[in-house]
Write a protein that holds these residues in place. Structure first.
Motif, PDB file in Angstrom:
ATOM      1  N   LEU A 164      38.425  40.744  26.803  1.00  0.00           N
ATOM      2  CA  LEU A 164      37.489  41.401  25.896  1.00  0.00           C
ATOM      3  C   LEU A 164      38.180  42.537  25.151  1.00  0.00           C
ATOM      4  N   GLY A 165      38.852  43.408  25.896  1.00  0.00           N
ATOM      5  CA  GLY A 165      39.535  44.540  25.267  1.00  0.00           C
ATOM      6  C   GLY A 165      40.618  44.102  24.289  1.00  0.00           C
ATOM      7  N   LEU A 166      41.469  43.191  24.722  1.00  0.00           N
ATOM      8  CA  LEU A 166      42.545  42.715  23.844  1.00  0.00           C
ATOM      9  C   LEU A 166      42.002  41.996  22.614  1.00  0.00           C
ATOM     10  N   THR A 167      40.993  41.160  22.805  1.00  0.00           N
ATOM     11  CA  THR A 167      40.440  40.399  21.680  1.00  0.00           C
ATOM     12  C   THR A 167      39.777  41.325  20.670  1.00  0.00           C
ATOM     13  N   LEU A 168      38.993  42.297  21.147  1.00  0.00           N
ATOM     14  CA  LEU A 168      38.360  43.245  20.229  1.00  0.00           C
ATOM     15  C   LEU A 168      39.414  44.029  19.450  1.00  0.00           C
ATOM     16  N   HIS A 169      40.421  44.515  20.153  1.00  0.00           N
ATOM     17  CA  HIS A 169      41.471  45.295  19.492  1.00  0.00           C
ATOM     18  C   HIS A 169      42.221  44.452  18.470  1.00  0.00           C
ATOM     19  N   THR A 227      47.166  34.441  19.711  1.00  0.00           N
ATOM     20  CA  THR A 227      47.338  33.648  20.932  1.00  0.00           C
ATOM     21  C   THR A 227      48.017  34.445  22.039  1.00  0.00           C
ATOM     22  N   PHE A 228      48.582  35.577  21.699  1.00  0.00           N
ATOM     23  CA  PHE A 228      49.200  36.425  22.718  1.00  0.00           C
ATOM     24  C   PHE A 228      48.182  36.865  23.767  1.00  0.00           C
ATOM     25  N   VAL A 229      46.906  36.920  23.420  1.00  0.00           N
ATOM     26  CA  VAL A 229      45.866  37.346  24.363  1.00  0.00           C
ATOM     27  C   VAL A 229      45.851  36.435  25.589  1.00  0.00           C
ATOM     28  N   ASP A 230      45.781  35.130  25.387  1.00  0.00           N
ATOM     29  CA  ASP A 230      45.765  34.191  26.506  1.00  0.00           C
ATOM     30  C   ASP A 230      47.016  34.353  27.375  1.00  0.00           C
ATOM     31  N   TYR A 231      48.136  34.463  26.717  1.00  0.00           N
ATOM     32  CA  TYR A 231      49.411  34.620  27.405  1.00  0.00           C
ATOM     33  C   TYR A 231      49.418  35.911  28.230  1.00  0.00           C
ATOM     34  N   ALA A 232      48.985  36.998  27.621  1.00  0.00           N
ATOM     35  CA  ALA A 232      48.974  38.304  28.292  1.00  0.00           C
ATOM     36  C   ALA A 232      48.061  38.294  29.512  1.00  0.00           C
ATOM     37  N   VAL A 233      46.893  37.695  29.383  1.00  0.00           N
ATOM     38  CA  VAL A 233      45.951  37.641  30.501  1.00  0.00           C
ATOM     39  C   VAL A 233      46.547  36.818  31.648  1.00  0.00           C
ATOM     40  N   ALA A 234      47.112  35.678  31.333  1.00  0.00           N
ATOM     41  CA  ALA A 234      47.695  34.824  32.376  1.00  0.00           C
ATOM     42  C   ALA A 234      48.847  35.524  33.095  1.00  0.00           C
ATOM     43  N   LYS A 235      49.749  36.119  32.340  1.00  0.00           N
ATOM     44  CA  LYS A 235      50.903  36.790  32.949  1.00  0.00           C
ATOM     45  C   LYS A 235      50.482  38.021  33.753  1.00  0.00           C
ATOM     46  N   THR A 236      49.538  38.789  33.214  1.00  0.00           N
ATOM     47  CA  THR A 236      49.108  40.011  33.890  1.00  0.00           C
ATOM     48  C   THR A 236      48.394  39.689  35.198  1.00  0.00           C
TER      49      THR A 236
END
Length: 179
Positions: A38-43, A15-24
């Motif tokens: 895409l990059g974060l989810t694949l990684h 769930t950090f992906v959603d958080y990271a995208v929103a904050k960034t």
């Protein structure tokens, strides 16, 4: 993206992906949120898959993920020089060399001098190594199937096609690689 913001203390690995995208994107509006996701989810998914395979299949056999990759390449591609194992496994020559020391000690891999280059060594599976990798791969594939069953067969094929397209794109061909 979640309907409500999640507090940082309530986040987990995925769930950090959603958080990271929103904050960034709030701080850097020029960032492409879809490319970032895409990059974060694949990684993160790749890391979760590898961790699952390593912890449930390979570590119980005394292998690291890298050790499995060396055995897998030798099993499928046959005896070859260490530099070729490094290329096919996506690892450095130094990493392969270190792993082969352990695999040889454990009786799974053997080294013989190369016929065409005295400095090179030919790596091959021993009989025990062949038995170990085939048994391990059956268990590994059971975990692959467990992950894949979240998608229908059509979705699996579609995802494979999309990943192949991404892997064959211009950014992939320009990327620096170990091999």
């Amino acid at each position: 993206m979640p309907a409500e913001p999640v507090a940082s203390e309530d986040l987990d690995y995925l769930t950090f992906v959603d958080y990271a995208v929103a904050k960034t994107t709030a701080e850097l509006p020029a960032v492409d949120p879809v490319a970032m996701r895409l990059g974060l989810t694949l990684h993160r998914l790749t890391s979760a898959l590898v961790y699952d395979w390593e912890s449930t299949v390979h570590r119980p056999r005394g292998w690291s993920w890298g050790g499995f990759r060396v055995l897998f390449v030798l099993w499928l591609a046959g005896p070859m020089e260490a530099k070729r194992v490094a290329q096919l496994s996506g690892m450095s020559r130094a990493a392969v060399s270190a792993l082969v020391n352990t695999l040889e000690r454990d009786g799974l891999v053997s080294r013989t001098p190369s016929a065409h280059d005295r400095r090179a060594v030919l790596l091959s599976l021993t009989g025990a190594g062949h038995e170990a990798i085939t048994t391990a791969y059956e268990a590994h594939n059971e975990r692959e199937q467990a992950w894949a069953k979240s998608l229908s067969k059509d979705e699996q094929e579609q995802l494979i096609g999309l990943l192949d397209k991404l892997a064959g794109g211009p950014a992939a061909s320009e990327a620096k690689r170990r091999f």
